[in-house]
Design a protein around this motif. Structure first.
Motif, PDB file in Angstrom:
ATOM      1  N   HIS A   1       0.841  -1.192   0.000  1.00  0.00           N
ATOM      2  CA  HIS A   1       0.000   0.000   0.000  1.00  0.00           C
ATOM      3  C   HIS A   1       0.879   1.247   0.000  1.00  0.00           C
ATOM      4  O   HIS A   1       2.006   1.225   0.485  1.00  0.00           O
ATOM      5  CB  HIS A   1      -0.904   0.022   1.234  1.00  0.00           C
ATOM      6  N   GLN A   2       0.344   2.323  -0.567  1.00  0.00           N
ATOM      7  CA  GLN A   2       1.016   3.619  -0.560  1.00  0.00           C
ATOM      8  C   GLN A   2       0.046   4.654  -0.023  1.00  0.00           C
ATOM      9  O   GLN A   2      -1.166   4.461  -0.036  1.00  0.00           O
ATOM     10  CB  GLN A   2       1.452   4.006  -1.969  1.00  0.00           C
ATOM     11  N   CYS A   3       0.596   5.768   0.422  1.00  0.00           N
ATOM     12  CA  CYS A   3      -0.222   6.857   0.954  1.00  0.00           C
ATOM     13  C   CYS A   3      -0.622   7.772  -0.201  1.00  0.00           C
ATOM     14  O   CYS A   3       0.208   8.487  -0.750  1.00  0.00           O
ATOM     15  CB  CYS A   3       0.568   7.621   2.024  1.00  0.00           C
ATOM     16  N   PHE A   4      -1.909   7.724  -0.592  1.00  0.00           N
ATOM     17  CA  PHE A   4      -2.430   8.525  -1.700  1.00  0.00           C
ATOM     18  C   PHE A   4      -3.218   9.711  -1.157  1.00  0.00           C
ATOM     19  O   PHE A   4      -4.055   9.559  -0.267  1.00  0.00           O
ATOM     20  CB  PHE A   4      -3.343   7.693  -2.595  1.00  0.00           C
ATOM     21  N   VAL A   5      -2.987  10.889  -1.735  1.00  0.00           N
ATOM     22  CA  VAL A   5      -3.663  12.119  -1.318  1.00  0.00           C
ATOM     23  C   VAL A   5      -5.038  12.197  -1.963  1.00  0.00           C
ATOM     24  O   VAL A   5      -5.195  11.959  -3.164  1.00  0.00           O
ATOM     25  CB  VAL A   5      -2.831  13.361  -1.721  1.00  0.00           C
ATOM     26  N   LYS A   6      -6.021  12.541  -1.126  1.00  0.00           N
ATOM     27  CA  LYS A   6      -7.347  12.861  -1.648  1.00  0.00           C
ATOM     28  C   LYS A   6      -7.455  14.374  -1.827  1.00  0.00           C
ATOM     29  O   LYS A   6      -7.747  14.856  -2.910  1.00  0.00           O
ATOM     30  CB  LYS A   6      -8.439  12.369  -0.697  1.00  0.00           C
ATOM     31  N   ASP A   7      -7.209  15.098  -0.728  1.00  0.00           N
ATOM     32  CA  ASP A   7      -7.281  16.562  -0.761  1.00  0.00           C
ATOM     33  C   ASP A   7      -6.343  17.114   0.303  1.00  0.00           C
ATOM     34  O   ASP A   7      -5.525  16.379   0.855  1.00  0.00           O
ATOM     35  CB  ASP A   7      -8.732  17.041  -0.560  1.00  0.00           C
ATOM     36  N   GLN A   8      -6.467  18.381   0.613  1.00  0.00           N
ATOM     37  CA  GLN A   8      -5.550  18.997   1.585  1.00  0.00           C
ATOM     38  C   GLN A   8      -5.733  18.467   2.993  1.00  0.00           C
ATOM     39  O   GLN A   8      -4.891  18.695   3.857  1.00  0.00           O
ATOM     40  CB  GLN A   8      -5.707  20.512   1.575  1.00  0.00           C
TER      41      GLN A   8
ATOM     42  N   PRO B   1      -3.759   0.159  -2.155  1.00  0.00           N
ATOM     43  CA  PRO B   1      -2.836  -0.483  -3.101  1.00  0.00           C
ATOM     44  C   PRO B   1      -2.702   0.294  -4.405  1.00  0.00           C
ATOM     45  O   PRO B   1      -1.671   0.230  -5.070  1.00  0.00           O
ATOM     46  CB  PRO B   1      -3.450  -1.862  -3.334  1.00  0.00           C
ATOM     47  N   ASP B   2      -3.752   1.036  -4.793  1.00  0.00           N
ATOM     48  CA  ASP B   2      -3.695   1.854  -6.003  1.00  0.00           C
ATOM     49  C   ASP B   2      -4.703   2.984  -5.881  1.00  0.00           C
ATOM     50  O   ASP B   2      -5.497   3.017  -4.944  1.00  0.00           O
ATOM     51  CB  ASP B   2      -3.962   1.010  -7.261  1.00  0.00           C
ATOM     52  N   CYS B   3      -4.678   3.903  -6.837  1.00  0.00           N
ATOM     53  CA  CYS B   3      -5.564   5.066  -6.770  1.00  0.00           C
ATOM     54  C   CYS B   3      -5.860   5.560  -8.181  1.00  0.00           C
ATOM     55  O   CYS B   3      -4.956   5.626  -9.019  1.00  0.00           O
ATOM     56  CB  CYS B   3      -4.907   6.167  -5.948  1.00  0.00           C
ATOM     57  N   THR B   4      -7.115   5.891  -8.423  1.00  0.00           N
ATOM     58  CA  THR B   4      -7.527   6.477  -9.692  1.00  0.00           C
ATOM     59  C   THR B   4      -7.972   7.907  -9.414  1.00  0.00           C
ATOM     60  O   THR B   4      -8.881   8.118  -8.607  1.00  0.00           O
ATOM     61  CB  THR B   4      -8.694   5.668 -10.310  1.00  0.00           C
ATOM     62  N   PRO B   5      -7.335   8.901 -10.058  1.00  0.00           N
ATOM     63  CA  PRO B   5      -7.747  10.290  -9.826  1.00  0.00           C
ATOM     64  C   PRO B   5      -9.228  10.495 -10.152  1.00  0.00           C
ATOM     65  O   PRO B   5      -9.769   9.884 -11.067  1.00  0.00           O
ATOM     66  CB  PRO B   5      -6.865  11.095 -10.782  1.00  0.00           C
TER      67      PRO B   5
END
Length: 129
Positions: free
Chosen positions: A68-75, A82-86
């Motif tokens: 897993h990685q730390c993905f930003v949603k907002d401020q 594990p992944d993220c789709t903008p």
């Protein structure tokens, strides 16, 4: 068979100990209590405190789960995934369906120590100079 309950030492047994024995016992007791207090206040320093799957990882910038990685949603929010789709995640609750930026917040390493890249040292400290 039940084990016999342990008996606490009687007052007579405790007072029959030599002053030196009582002093050594008190020192050992105080040392043990001090170690417990240190663990309660500071936590276990041997393991980094990374974020779990439902925690905000903006400040830790690391994830407990392998892969897993730390993905930003907002401020205000970032999450370990594990992944993220903008864009908007349809699985987010309706009140939280703001778009994800999916920027990855990686830990910053300096001489083997992990620090946040936005760390600001206190004014007047040697680090700030």
């Amino acid at each position: 068979l039940k084990p016999a309950p342990q008996q606490s030492p009687s007052r007579a047994q405790l007072t029959s100990l030599s002053p030196a024995s009582r002093s050594v016992g008190m020192v050992l007791l105080c040392a043990a209590l001090f170690q417990v207090l240190l663990l309660l206040v500071a936590g276990d320093a041997s393991e980094p405190s990374c974020s779990g799957p439902i925690d905000n990882c903006r400040s830790t910038r690391c994830c407990q789960a392998q892969g897993h990685q730390c993905f930003v949603k907002d401020q205000f929010w970032a999450s370990c995934k594990p992944d993220c789709t903008p864009g908007i995640n349809p699985y987010d609750p309706p009140e939280y369906q703001q778009p994800w930026s999916c920027e990855i917040l990686s830990p910053v390493r300096y001489d083997g120590t992990t620090i946040a890249s936005d760390f600001v040292p206190p004014a007047g400290s040697v680090v700030a100079q």
